[in-house]
Design an enzyme around this catalytic site. Structure first.
Site, short mmCIF file in Angstrom:
data_model
loop_
_atom_site.label_atom_id
_atom_site.label_comp_id
_atom_site.label_asym_id
_atom_site.label_seq_id
_atom_site.Cartn_x
_atom_site.Cartn_y
_atom_site.Cartn_z
N HIS A 266 -2.63 7.61 6.91
CA HIS A 266 -1.65 8.53 6.30
C HIS A 266 -2.32 9.84 5.85
O HIS A 266 -1.68 10.88 5.84
CB HIS A 266 -1.00 7.88 5.07
CG HIS A 266 0.19 7.03 5.38
ND1 HIS A 266 1.32 7.53 5.99
CD2 HIS A 266 0.44 5.72 5.13
CE1 HIS A 266 2.22 6.54 6.12
NE2 HIS A 266 1.70 5.44 5.61
N GLY B 212 0.84 -1.19 0.00
CA GLY B 212 0.00 0.00 0.00
C GLY B 212 0.87 1.24 0.00
O GLY B 212 2.02 1.21 0.45
N GLN C 160 2.99 10.05 0.97
CA GLN C 160 4.29 9.39 0.98
C GLN C 160 5.14 9.74 -0.23
O GLN C 160 6.35 9.52 -0.23
CB GLN C 160 4.12 7.86 1.07
CG GLN C 160 3.58 7.42 2.42
CD GLN C 160 3.44 5.91 2.49
OE1 GLN C 160 2.45 5.37 2.01
NE2 GLN C 160 4.43 5.24 3.05
N GLU D 44 -3.40 2.98 5.38
CA GLU D 44 -3.26 4.00 4.33
C GLU D 44 -4.17 5.20 4.58
O GLU D 44 -3.78 6.35 4.33
CB GLU D 44 -3.53 3.40 2.95
CG GLU D 44 -2.59 2.25 2.56
CD GLU D 44 -1.11 2.53 2.74
OE1 GLU D 44 -0.70 3.70 2.68
OE2 GLU D 44 -0.36 1.57 2.96
N CYS E 228 5.80 0.10 7.29
CA CYS E 228 5.45 1.22 6.43
C CYS E 228 6.64 1.54 5.53
O CYS E 228 7.79 1.51 6.00
CB CYS E 228 5.12 2.44 7.30
SG CYS E 228 4.69 3.91 6.35
NI NI Z 1 2.62 3.57 5.54
#
Ligand code: NI
Length: 154
Positions: free
Chosen positions: A135, A46, A51, A132, A89
């Site tokens: 995030h 993911g 990111q 996710e 992650c």
């Molecule tokens: Ni992550």
């Protein structure tokens, strides 16, 4: 398409809130393509837009049930039953911690064309959706981890 640089947990961008996607255009599609390519290149399951430094509500997930692109995702139901397992992650390479998550979730989102969709997920898929979507509000798994695991010796 291109593999993008993945921002690390120490970067401020990962602590910010993402804005909703409003335009379902070529720019979004290019970003989603890059996100998928970046996730695959990093052997991840993911990836969320922050990111790669883009504060928009978009995630890609592939836990082996096919690629899901979720735009403006919202978890609308979480099971009371939970799962407690190791989680990592791509923004924290090589680090893993135990995180309790719902066993099952239902998520509503839009696809890359803006169409409203929903999905039921369980196990790893449910965990990935929780991770996710976290995030997108600047939350990282380490905020929730009850215990960090010893790093792999490789
Ligand atoms: Ni992550």
């Amino acid at each position: 398409m291109a593999v993008r640089n993945i921002f690390l947990e120490t970067d401020e961008v990962l602590r910010k809130k993402s804005r909703p996607v409003e335009k379902f255009d070529q720019k979004l599609w290019d970003m989603l393509d890059d996100m998928r390519e970046t996730m695959v290149d990093a052997n991840g399951v993911g990836l969320a837009a922050p990111q790669i430094g883009i504060l928009r509500q978009a995630v890609v997930i592939d836990v082996g049930e096919g690629l899901y692109e979720m735009i403006n995702p919202k978890i609308v139901h979480e099971s009371k039953e939970t799962q407690n397992d190791a989680e990592g992650c791509l923004s924290s390479p090589g680090e893993y911690g135990m995180v309790e998550r719902p066993m099952r979730v239902r998520v509503e989102y839009q696809d890359r064309n803006g169409k409203l969709c929903s999905a039921r997920a369980e196990g790893l898929f449910a965990r990935a959706i929780c991770h996710e979507t976290d995030h997108l509000v600047g939350r990282l798994f380490k905020d929730l981890a009850t215990e960090m695991l010893e790093p792999d010796e490789e």
